[in-house]
Design an enzyme around this catalytic site. Sequence first.
Site, short mmCIF file in Angstrom:
data_model
loop_
_atom_site.label_atom_id
_atom_site.label_comp_id
_atom_site.label_asym_id
_atom_site.label_seq_id
_atom_site.Cartn_x
_atom_site.Cartn_y
_atom_site.Cartn_z
N VAL A 125 65.07 76.08 -65.19
CA VAL A 125 64.83 75.61 -63.82
C VAL A 125 66.05 75.94 -62.98
O VAL A 125 67.17 75.66 -63.39
CB VAL A 125 64.59 74.08 -63.78
CG1 VAL A 125 64.33 73.61 -62.37
CG2 VAL A 125 63.46 73.68 -64.72
N ALA A 126 65.83 76.54 -61.82
CA ALA A 126 66.96 76.90 -60.96
C ALA A 126 67.72 75.66 -60.53
O ALA A 126 67.11 74.64 -60.20
CB ALA A 126 66.46 77.66 -59.74
N GLU A 188 60.25 87.67 -63.70
CA GLU A 188 59.24 86.73 -63.20
C GLU A 188 58.16 87.52 -62.46
O GLU A 188 58.25 87.70 -61.24
CB GLU A 188 59.87 85.69 -62.26
CG GLU A 188 60.79 84.72 -62.96
CD GLU A 188 61.08 83.47 -62.12
OE1 GLU A 188 60.65 83.41 -60.96
OE2 GLU A 188 61.74 82.56 -62.66
N HIS A 191 56.89 85.95 -58.83
CA HIS A 191 57.71 85.43 -57.73
C HIS A 191 57.91 86.52 -56.68
O HIS A 191 58.59 87.51 -56.93
CB HIS A 191 59.05 84.95 -58.29
CG HIS A 191 59.99 84.39 -57.26
ND1 HIS A 191 60.27 83.05 -57.16
CD2 HIS A 191 60.71 85.00 -56.28
CE1 HIS A 191 61.14 82.84 -56.17
NE2 HIS A 191 61.42 84.02 -55.62
ZN LIG Z 1 59.20 81.41 -57.82
#
Ligand SMILES: [Zn+2]
Length: 222
Positions: A125-126, A188, A191
């Site tokens: 998680v960012a 990803e 995204h």
């Molecule tokens: Zn994203």
Amino acid sequence: MEGGYRAGGTSAGAGPVQAIAPVAEQKKDTEEWQLLLVNRDHLLSEDYKIHEMTKLRGGHSVDSRIYPDLQKMMDDARAEGLQPLICSSYRTWDKQEELFQRKVSYYLRQGCDRQEAEEKASAWVARPGTSEHQAGLAVDIVDVAYQVLDEQQEQTEVQQWLMEHCAEYGFILRYPTDKSELTGVSYEPWHYRYVGKEAARELTEQGLCLEEYLSGQSVVLF
Ligand SMILES: [Zn+2]
């Protein structure tokens, strides 16, 4: 990973990227906000407010300035018989913090100390301030037929179409598979980040990630 669903960016655990000087002012036809760099080295401020929001279906919202192109991209994909679904959009600082802390708690329960727990959490998680979702300029889009955020997503008809056409609408696939060391985020294939049509075209034609594009030259880490 919770059910294969990743809430934010994923750290590639690479070494530091060299300092990058924004050159937005050199891009005459691209507005500065479109090239906002948000990553592990360039954090949004905690009081960053997105310009103006447009609400989408499903409780989502994005910066109003990206909405027309996003809507057109979704409409055109649907006109091709595809079923794209936005599964993540604007996220508040609090929401990002909550997602991150939930993951930190998980690792604390596993016996990690806080620093270790935060490091491990940031692989999934960012960290708050490092997610483009907090700027309202990015969306995660999946195929209705396959709503899992993993690498298989790239095989879906929706991603195949988006990867081919997103630049026409001013979007880029922000975390390509071969740029993880530069972006700090692993592949990803869902995204999409709005950068404007000119930058999206140039990035795509030159095969650059945003970090490279903004550095004005190819960044070599090796
Ligand atoms: Zn994203």
